[in-house]
Design a protein around this motif. Structure first.
Motif, PDB file in Angstrom:
ATOM      1  N   UNK A 134     -28.875  94.491 -22.833  1.00  0.00           N
ATOM      2  CA  UNK A 134     -28.934  93.659 -24.035  1.00  0.00           C
ATOM      3  C   UNK A 134     -29.349  94.388 -25.298  1.00  0.00           C
ATOM      4  N   UNK A 135     -30.156  95.425 -25.177  1.00  0.00           N
ATOM      5  CA  UNK A 135     -30.730  96.068 -26.356  1.00  0.00           C
ATOM      6  C   UNK A 135     -30.171  97.459 -26.632  1.00  0.00           C
ATOM      7  N   UNK A 136     -29.446  98.019 -25.669  1.00  0.00           N
ATOM      8  CA  UNK A 136     -28.987  99.399 -25.790  1.00  0.00           C
ATOM      9  C   UNK A 136     -28.086  99.645 -26.982  1.00  0.00           C
ATOM     10  N   UNK A 137     -27.151  98.720 -27.241  1.00  0.00           N
ATOM     11  CA  UNK A 137     -26.210  98.926 -28.350  1.00  0.00           C
ATOM     12  C   UNK A 137     -26.930  98.964 -29.690  1.00  0.00           C
ATOM     13  N   UNK A 138     -28.014  98.191 -29.825  1.00  0.00           N
ATOM     14  CA  UNK A 138     -28.803  98.209 -31.069  1.00  0.00           C
ATOM     15  C   UNK A 138     -29.554  99.533 -31.185  1.00  0.00           C
ATOM     16  N   UNK A 139     -30.162  99.978 -30.092  1.00  0.00           N
ATOM     17  CA  UNK A 139     -30.899 101.245 -30.127  1.00  0.00           C
ATOM     18  C   UNK A 139     -29.975 102.421 -30.427  1.00  0.00           C
ATOM     19  N   UNK A 140     -28.760 102.380 -29.897  1.00  0.00           N
ATOM     20  CA  UNK A 140     -27.825 103.508 -30.084  1.00  0.00           C
ATOM     21  C   UNK A 140     -27.051 103.423 -31.392  1.00  0.00           C
ATOM     22  N   UNK A 141     -27.228 102.338 -32.145  1.00  0.00           N
ATOM     23  CA  UNK A 141     -26.531 102.188 -33.409  1.00  0.00           C
ATOM     24  C   UNK A 141     -25.083 101.781 -33.274  1.00  0.00           C
ATOM     25  N   UNK A 142     -24.689 101.293 -32.093  1.00  0.00           N
ATOM     26  CA  UNK A 142     -23.304 100.846 -31.895  1.00  0.00           C
ATOM     27  C   UNK A 142     -23.051  99.510 -32.584  1.00  0.00           C
ATOM     28  N   UNK A 143     -24.098  98.720 -32.740  1.00  0.00           N
ATOM     29  CA  UNK A 143     -24.036  97.499 -33.533  1.00  0.00           C
ATOM     30  C   UNK A 143     -25.234  97.493 -34.472  1.00  0.00           C
ATOM     31  N   UNK A 144     -25.119  96.751 -35.573  1.00  0.00           N
ATOM     32  CA  UNK A 144     -26.231  96.660 -36.525  1.00  0.00           C
ATOM     33  C   UNK A 144     -27.290  95.673 -36.052  1.00  0.00           C
ATOM     34  N   UNK A 145     -26.847  94.633 -35.372  1.00  0.00           N
ATOM     35  CA  UNK A 145     -27.743  93.601 -34.856  1.00  0.00           C
ATOM     36  C   UNK A 145     -27.050  92.971 -33.652  1.00  0.00           C
ATOM     37  N   UNK A 146     -27.800  92.194 -32.880  1.00  0.00           N
ATOM     38  CA  UNK A 146     -27.196  91.570 -31.703  1.00  0.00           C
ATOM     39  C   UNK A 146     -27.875  90.239 -31.416  1.00  0.00           C
ATOM     40  N   UNK A 147     -27.086  89.290 -30.939  1.00  0.00           N
ATOM     41  CA  UNK A 147     -27.610  88.025 -30.439  1.00  0.00           C
ATOM     42  C   UNK A 147     -27.770  88.183 -28.931  1.00  0.00           C
ATOM     43  N   UNK A 148     -29.008  88.066 -28.469  1.00  0.00           N
ATOM     44  CA  UNK A 148     -29.319  88.335 -27.064  1.00  0.00           C
ATOM     45  C   UNK A 148     -30.121  87.178 -26.475  1.00  0.00           C
ATOM     46  N   UNK A 149     -30.129  87.128 -25.165  1.00  0.00           N
ATOM     47  CA  UNK A 149     -30.977  86.165 -24.467  1.00  0.00           C
ATOM     48  C   UNK A 149     -32.431  86.580 -24.594  1.00  0.00           C
ATOM     49  N   UNK A 150     -33.294  85.618 -24.797  1.00  0.00           N
ATOM     50  CA  UNK A 150     -34.730  85.872 -24.789  1.00  0.00           C
ATOM     51  C   UNK A 150     -35.183  86.094 -23.334  1.00  0.00           C
ATOM     52  N   UNK A 151     -36.329  86.775 -23.137  1.00  0.00           N
ATOM     53  CA  UNK A 151     -37.307  87.231 -24.131  1.00  0.00           C
ATOM     54  C   UNK A 151     -36.973  88.611 -24.681  1.00  0.00           C
ATOM     55  N   UNK A 152     -37.638  88.960 -25.793  1.00  0.00           N
ATOM     56  CA  UNK A 152     -37.517  90.281 -26.404  1.00  0.00           C
ATOM     57  C   UNK A 152     -38.931  90.830 -26.575  1.00  0.00           C
ATOM     58  N   UNK A 153     -39.260  91.878 -25.835  1.00  0.00           N
ATOM     59  CA  UNK A 153     -40.597  92.483 -25.887  1.00  0.00           C
ATOM     60  C   UNK A 153     -40.465  93.969 -26.184  1.00  0.00           C
ATOM     61  N   UNK A 154     -39.743  94.292 -27.225  1.00  0.00           N
ATOM     62  CA  UNK A 154     -39.454  95.675 -27.599  1.00  0.00           C
ATOM     63  C   UNK A 154     -39.979  95.898 -29.009  1.00  0.00           C
ATOM     64  N   UNK A 155     -41.017  96.714 -29.127  1.00  0.00           N
ATOM     65  CA  UNK A 155     -41.660  96.922 -30.427  1.00  0.00           C
ATOM     66  C   UNK A 155     -40.736  97.572 -31.447  1.00  0.00           C
ATOM     67  N   UNK A 156     -39.683  98.245 -30.993  1.00  0.00           N
ATOM     68  CA  UNK A 156     -38.765  98.895 -31.923  1.00  0.00           C
ATOM     69  C   UNK A 156     -37.780  97.912 -32.538  1.00  0.00           C
ATOM     70  N   UNK A 157     -37.742  96.682 -32.019  1.00  0.00           N
ATOM     71  CA  UNK A 157     -36.784  95.692 -32.493  1.00  0.00           C
ATOM     72  C   UNK A 157     -37.475  94.611 -33.315  1.00  0.00           C
ATOM     73  N   UNK A 158     -36.786  94.175 -34.357  1.00  0.00           N
ATOM     74  CA  UNK A 158     -37.237  93.032 -35.156  1.00  0.00           C
ATOM     75  C   UNK A 158     -36.640  91.773 -34.540  1.00  0.00           C
ATOM     76  N   UNK A 159     -37.475  90.758 -34.329  1.00  0.00           N
ATOM     77  CA  UNK A 159     -37.009  89.486 -33.795  1.00  0.00           C
ATOM     78  C   UNK A 159     -36.683  88.565 -34.955  1.00  0.00           C
ATOM     79  N   UNK A 160     -35.405  88.255 -35.121  1.00  0.00           N
ATOM     80  CA  UNK A 160     -34.959  87.368 -36.179  1.00  0.00           C
ATOM     81  C   UNK A 160     -34.933  85.924 -35.723  1.00  0.00           C
ATOM     82  N   UNK A 161     -33.983  85.130 -36.203  1.00  0.00           N
ATOM     83  CA  UNK A 161     -33.922  83.719 -35.816  1.00  0.00           C
ATOM     84  C   UNK A 161     -33.796  83.543 -34.304  1.00  0.00           C
TER      85      UNK A 161
END
Length: 302
Positions: A134-161
């Motif tokens: 779920x988070x790899x494409x954001x970390x690798x810069x393949x996408x700018x943002x992503x809509x993913x299933x919760x939960x998100x516990x990754x300090x490198x990611x900003x949690x939006x709406x």
């Protein structure tokens, strides 16, 4: 003393966070020797050692720790400001790539349309990302943002709406004993194998999508692990196990061969928009506002 150059600061931050000269170099597309050279130049400007390096490990000195704590937020603010000004100068033009898992639900697509209408100079592209990562494409810069299933516990990611909170359903074969039930209690998940998610997804995330135990502590047999939603539903149709899915996904993938039975006793499933903290742009913020407007998540629209 002359002021540090931006490349020296980038090299130090990468090294402080990777604690490995090779990985820091890969992150900045530089050689290990170039990272060492930039670090030495920065240490010379500051007048003290920032990193202790042995044959077995790299660690920050107390001076390095102090610099890292103070520099990271300031550096991020500079990068964000430059990105915002650049995007303003370009009229928020360019391309925004937004990933989604499994299905692009109605709220997400409405937000994409609203963003395109509000920013005609920016091309918004949607990209399916693997269920198993779920988070790899954001970390690798393949996408700018992503809509993913919760939960998100990754300090490198900003949690939006966070949006689309819906009950979970259990996907089972039409031949399964639960197929004609009006609902299934979470404790009944212990009666058969539950299809899990393979790949690079973090364990905490995988265990929410396919728990190992019921809320009451009963073990849930593990079924096959899959990399995609389509693969999981194929195994459900074949009777290899059941799979937990959110309501919208069940609606979208309705099939005579698969029954979707509501599950009671488990928390609702939610979606969230995430992006990398170090790569935030005005385009991402604009899409987050569009999604917040569509979903009613006013707290994320700032």
């Amino acid at each position: 003393m002359s002021n540090p150059e931006i490349r020296e600061l980038e090299a130090f931050l990468a090294l402080a966070e990777e604690l490995h000269f090779g990985r820091a170099g890969e992150r900045l597309y530089l050689s290990q020797s170039r990272i060492s050279q930039l670090l030495r130049a920065l240490e010379s400007r500051i007048g003290g050692r920032l990193v202790d390096r042995t044959s077995r490990r790299v660690r920050l000195t107390p001076l390095g720790e102090q610099l890292h704590v103070g520099l990271r937020p300031a550096f991020d603010a500079i990068v964000a400001t430059i990105d915002a000004v650049r995007d303003t100068a370009r009229g928020l033009g360019g391309v925004l790539r937004v990933g989604f898992q499994g299905t692009a639900n109605d709220l997400f697509l409405r937000a994409v349309t609203a963003f395109r209408d509000g920013h005609p100079d920016c091309a918004a592209e949607i990209v399916e990302i693997p269920l198993s990562d779920p988070f790899g494409a954001v970390h690798r810069g393949e996408v700018d943002a992503a809509v993913v299933l919760m939960p998100v516990l990754d300090d490198a990611l900003v949690l939006g709406p966070v949006f689309s909170a819906r009950p979970l359903t259990l996907a089972v074969s039409a031949r399964h004993p639960y197929a004609r039930r009006p609902a299934v209690d979470a404790e009944e998940l212990a009666s058969g194998p539950l299809i899990g998610i393979a790949g690079a997804a973090p364990e905490y995330w995988r265990l929410v999508q396919a728990p190992a135990v019921t809320p009451g502590g009963r073990a849930i047999p593990a079924g096959p692990a899959v990399s995609s939603l389509q693969e999981g539903l194929a195994l459900v149709r074949a009777g290899r196990g059941a799979m937990l899915l959110c309501d919208p996904t069940a609606d979208y993938y309705g099939s005579h061969a698969v029954a979707f039975v509501p599950v009671t006793g488990l928390p609702e499933s939610s979606l969230a928009l995430v992006w990398h903290r170090n790569h935030e742009t005005a385009r991402i913020r604009g899409f987050a506002r569009a999604l917040a407007d569509v979903t009613g998540d006013a707290g994320a629209a700032g």
